[in-house]
Design a protein around this motif. Sequence first.
Motif, short mmCIF file in Angstrom:
data_model
loop_
_atom_site.label_atom_id
_atom_site.label_comp_id
_atom_site.label_asym_id
_atom_site.label_seq_id
_atom_site.Cartn_x
_atom_site.Cartn_y
_atom_site.Cartn_z
N GLY A 1 0.81 -1.21 0.00
CA GLY A 1 0.00 0.00 0.00
C GLY A 1 0.84 1.26 0.00
N GLY A 2 2.02 1.22 -0.58
CA GLY A 2 2.87 2.40 -0.69
C GLY A 2 3.73 2.69 0.50
N LYS A 3 3.65 1.85 1.57
CA LYS A 3 4.45 2.05 2.77
C LYS A 3 5.06 0.73 3.21
N VAL A 4 6.11 0.82 4.02
CA VAL A 4 6.67 -0.38 4.62
C VAL A 4 5.74 -0.87 5.74
N ARG A 5 5.77 -2.16 6.00
CA ARG A 5 4.98 -2.70 7.11
C ARG A 5 5.68 -2.46 8.44
N SER A 6 7.00 -2.45 8.42
CA SER A 6 7.82 -2.17 9.60
C SER A 6 9.19 -1.74 9.10
N ASP A 7 10.04 -1.32 10.04
CA ASP A 7 11.39 -0.91 9.65
C ASP A 7 12.21 -2.07 9.08
N GLY A 8 11.77 -3.31 9.33
CA GLY A 8 12.45 -4.46 8.78
C GLY A 8 12.32 -4.57 7.27
N ASP A 9 11.40 -3.80 6.65
CA ASP A 9 11.24 -3.82 5.20
C ASP A 9 12.19 -2.87 4.49
N PHE A 10 13.15 -2.32 5.22
CA PHE A 10 14.16 -1.42 4.67
C PHE A 10 15.49 -2.17 4.64
N VAL A 11 16.03 -2.40 3.45
CA VAL A 11 17.30 -3.13 3.29
C VAL A 11 18.36 -2.14 2.82
N PHE A 12 19.43 -2.00 3.60
CA PHE A 12 20.51 -1.08 3.26
C PHE A 12 21.77 -1.51 4.01
N TYR A 13 22.82 -0.69 4.02
CA TYR A 13 24.11 -1.12 4.54
C TYR A 13 24.08 -1.49 6.02
N ASN A 14 23.20 -0.89 6.81
CA ASN A 14 23.12 -1.24 8.24
C ASN A 14 22.13 -2.35 8.52
N GLN A 15 21.33 -2.74 7.55
CA GLN A 15 20.33 -3.79 7.69
C GLN A 15 20.32 -4.56 6.37
N PRO A 16 21.36 -5.40 6.15
CA PRO A 16 21.65 -5.88 4.79
C PRO A 16 20.78 -7.01 4.28
N VAL A 17 19.94 -7.63 5.12
CA VAL A 17 19.17 -8.78 4.66
C VAL A 17 17.72 -8.66 5.15
N HIS A 18 16.77 -8.84 4.24
CA HIS A 18 15.37 -8.87 4.64
C HIS A 18 15.06 -10.20 5.31
N SER A 19 14.14 -10.20 6.26
CA SER A 19 13.83 -11.41 7.03
C SER A 19 13.33 -12.55 6.13
N SER A 20 12.73 -12.23 5.00
CA SER A 20 12.25 -13.26 4.08
C SER A 20 13.37 -13.88 3.27
N GLY A 21 14.53 -13.22 3.25
CA GLY A 21 15.63 -13.68 2.41
C GLY A 21 15.50 -13.26 0.96
N ALA A 22 14.44 -12.51 0.63
CA ALA A 22 14.19 -12.14 -0.76
C ALA A 22 15.09 -11.02 -1.25
N VAL A 23 15.56 -10.17 -0.34
CA VAL A 23 16.38 -9.01 -0.73
C VAL A 23 17.59 -8.95 0.19
N ARG A 24 18.74 -8.72 -0.40
CA ARG A 24 19.93 -8.51 0.41
C ARG A 24 20.88 -7.53 -0.25
N HIS A 25 21.58 -6.79 0.57
CA HIS A 25 22.58 -5.82 0.11
C HIS A 25 23.92 -6.54 0.03
N GLU A 26 24.51 -6.57 -1.17
CA GLU A 26 25.74 -7.34 -1.37
C GLU A 26 27.00 -6.51 -1.25
N GLY A 27 26.90 -5.19 -1.33
CA GLY A 27 28.08 -4.36 -1.09
C GLY A 27 28.71 -3.81 -2.36
N LYS A 28 29.80 -3.06 -2.15
CA LYS A 28 30.45 -2.28 -3.20
C LYS A 28 31.66 -2.99 -3.80
N ARG A 29 32.00 -2.53 -5.00
CA ARG A 29 33.26 -2.91 -5.62
C ARG A 29 33.71 -1.76 -6.51
#
Length: 423
Positions: free
Chosen positions: A38-66
């Motif tokens: 509905g255009g919003k996150v359900r909780s802060d856990g739906d935000f994947v970034f450098y400080n929170q690199p993996v979503h609880s579902s395992g569907a999205v993860r931040h792999e990092g820089k090169r």
Amino acid sequence: MSKGSNAPVPTTALRVELGWRAGPGVPDADASALLLVGGKVRSDGDFVFYNQPVHSSGAVRHEGKRDDGGRVTDTLLVDLARVEPAVETVVLAASADGGTFGQIPDLYIEVRDAAQGTVVARFDSTGATVETAFVLGEFYRRQGAWKFRAVGQGYGSGLEGLATDFGIAVDEPQHTSPAPDPVAAPPVAPPVTVPPPVRHAPPPQAPPAQPVRLTKVTLTKAAPSVSLTKQGGTSGAMRVNLNWEVRKQFSGWGSKRGRAVALHADLDLDLCALFELADGRKGVVQALGNAFGALHQPPYIHLDGDDRTGAVASGENLTINLDHTRDFRRILVFVTIYEGARSFADLHATVTLTPQYGAPIDFALDECTVPSTVCALALITNNGGDLVVQREARYLVPERGVSPQRTVDHTYGWGMNWTPGRK
């Protein structure tokens, strides 16, 4: 793709690459993803970034820089087949660190099939000026299938503004108001004792969710060290994570233009730590010889396991008990190649230190141009109570017949005796 256009994408694992051209005065940038209902996150856990690199579902993860020859990329892995049915949109965003997107040349977002490596969508973003955050694209459901849309919407309020716009609670610095000037108070009549009313205790409530912390520290050659003490990170557990990605696959050892190349698909790296305690005791924590250490007794360092994938969600992890900071003199975190290669050439690796309190610390390893089988990653020293993390990122070349562990020991003057060991 042009701004606003869309294209179908396969419902499979997709590698999303945010890229730009590095150079003098060019700020850093960070990729992130938000899973929306509905255009919003359900909780802060739906935000994947450098400080929170993996979503609880395992569907999205931040792999990092090169950094590949002046072209910098930051990567997300989005497995659309694993995205929860309630999630309608996966927003793909970027934030500038130390400047604006008007200072970042050749910015693009590219979507590849993670298994095949084929490009399924690409959007080159142009015309940025003072924006410090961007929604570059999004995956969205349409009639049971997934599509990618090129968005190109900018924000002037950085990652914080972008996150809060989608419903994220952000940990902001607290500003306290000055206390009012004291004034004389009139005499107060003595209190009248009244028996308190009998009340039923309210039912216990869950503690409020902690807001997302956006701060981070990236160590570089120009700024290679940071004080954990000044960051407020000298208690609780600190996780040290190593994750890696093999850029190329080789089946043998060879040389091209003087550069060693020998990486196999079954590459096995081992994260290790030399320690010296305040009482003079020294030792090593490593998988070799099953020297996994201990968290609540000396050396207060524990190796979590032995991983062969390099995934940021697992990878190789050490945990250091910072409640015993006074017991540490120095800790050297290093990595060795156990099998599958004879050099770190063509390997991209990122080191992240995440204290329980304080900002995460990360840095990438430089490209390896020597036949190295051991790399010193970070040196943690106790300087009169000030715990300092120093980026080493130093590739070492053992002499013939000398083990990687003995090579690190000799280089950093640990002075230990070594015997052959096995996993």
